[in-house]
Design an enzyme around this catalytic site. Structure first.
Site, short mmCIF file in Angstrom:
data_model
loop_
_atom_site.label_atom_id
_atom_site.label_comp_id
_atom_site.label_asym_id
_atom_site.label_seq_id
_atom_site.Cartn_x
_atom_site.Cartn_y
_atom_site.Cartn_z
N ARG A 99 -22.44 7.29 -2.00
CA ARG A 99 -22.00 6.15 -2.82
C ARG A 99 -20.59 6.35 -3.37
O ARG A 99 -19.88 5.38 -3.62
CB ARG A 99 -23.01 5.92 -3.96
CG ARG A 99 -22.83 4.57 -4.69
CD ARG A 99 -24.01 4.29 -5.59
NE ARG A 99 -23.89 3.00 -6.26
CZ ARG A 99 -23.74 2.84 -7.57
NH1 ARG A 99 -23.69 3.90 -8.36
NH2 ARG A 99 -23.65 1.63 -8.11
N ILE A 151 -19.87 -2.90 -7.66
CA ILE A 151 -20.84 -2.34 -6.72
C ILE A 151 -22.19 -2.42 -7.42
O ILE A 151 -22.32 -2.04 -8.58
CB ILE A 151 -20.48 -0.88 -6.32
CG1 ILE A 151 -21.47 -0.33 -5.30
CG2 ILE A 151 -20.37 0.02 -7.53
CD1 ILE A 151 -21.07 1.05 -4.75
N SER A 152 -23.17 -2.97 -6.76
CA SER A 152 -24.45 -3.25 -7.40
C SER A 152 -25.18 -1.97 -7.81
O SER A 152 -24.98 -0.89 -7.22
CB SER A 152 -25.35 -4.07 -6.47
OG SER A 152 -24.85 -5.36 -6.28
N GLN A 153 -26.03 -2.10 -8.81
CA GLN A 153 -26.91 -1.02 -9.23
C GLN A 153 -27.75 -0.57 -8.04
O GLN A 153 -28.31 -1.40 -7.31
CB GLN A 153 -27.81 -1.54 -10.35
CG GLN A 153 -28.83 -0.57 -10.85
CD GLN A 153 -29.86 -1.25 -11.75
OE1 GLN A 153 -29.98 -2.48 -11.75
NE2 GLN A 153 -30.60 -0.46 -12.51
N PRO A 154 -27.88 0.74 -7.79
CA PRO A 154 -28.68 1.20 -6.65
C PRO A 154 -30.10 0.64 -6.63
O PRO A 154 -30.62 0.33 -5.55
CB PRO A 154 -28.66 2.73 -6.82
CG PRO A 154 -27.34 3.00 -7.46
CD PRO A 154 -27.15 1.86 -8.41
#
Length: 211
Positions: free
Chosen positions: A33, A59-62
């Site tokens: 990431r 960047i989106s939350q995992p």
């Protein structure tokens, strides 16, 4: 891609949060990431949080990446051809590319699209086609698609995306303005069947293109 200790720890955290697809967890564990983040934020790469990537985007939350991907994998039609709306950093794209035969991805911001394409090459992911364009319109010339995933919140359901979804296909999309819900939409016998998954918070899906 080979998992790192930090990647394994993140995958375990997501398992504890309810993600059960081992294929998704393996993809998360093996995807670096930090490669998708600005240098100043790389130390936060394996935190379960959304992070800014510039151009007013994140960047989106995992967890939400894993949840949306898991919903696609659970589709009854076993999708192979996937359309992603909102390439962004390319992190979600990279996860999809490890799990589906072909990924088409549309990004309205040219700078982000260029950076994401470079990252895909660096990670040796070559089953991805990328386009600079208006996500509201999808990518009709390459459709229809087994599955569509949208990584920004639409104020209303985009008709063009619905039209590009195959019979038996699944669309995962956040919808709403201040109050947003993640929707899972299946095309069954020509009708769209909608289920609400959970409340979410995404940047808005903006029409048009930006160089």
């Amino acid at each position: 891609m080979r998992a790192s200790r930090k990647g394994d720890a993140l995958a375990q955290l997501l398992y504890n949060e309810g993600i059960r697809s081992q294929a998704v967890l393996n993809a998360i564990a093996g995807t670096p990431r930090e490669s998708f983040l600005p240098d100043a934020l790389k130390h936060k790469a394996y935190q379960n949080t959304a992070l800014p990537i510039g151009q007013g985007q994140t960047i989106s939350q995992p967890y939400i990446v894993a949840k949306m991907t898991e919903l696609l994998l659970d589709s009854p039609n076993k999708p192979e051809k996937v359309l992603e709306i909102g390439t962004g950093s390319g992190y979600q794209t990279a996860i999809l590319a490890q799990l589906f035969a072909k990924v088409f991805s549309v990004e309205r911001i040219k700078t982000l699209q260029f950076q994401a394409k470079r990252r895909m090459n660096q990670l040796d992911l070559h089953n991805i086609a990328m386009k600079h364009g208006d996500g509201w319109k999808g990518w009709a010339s390459k459709g229809p698609y087994d599955a569509i995933i949208v990584t920004a919140a639409a104020a209303s359901l985009p008709q063009d995306l619905c039209d590009q979804l195959k019979e038996g296909g699944r669309l995962i999309i956040p919808v709403g303005n201040e109050q947003q819900s993640l929707l899972c939409i299946d095309r069954i016998e020509g009708e769209l069947k909608t289920s609400t998954i959970e409340s979410v918070r995404f940047v808005p899906l903006v029409a048009g293109e930006l160089m």
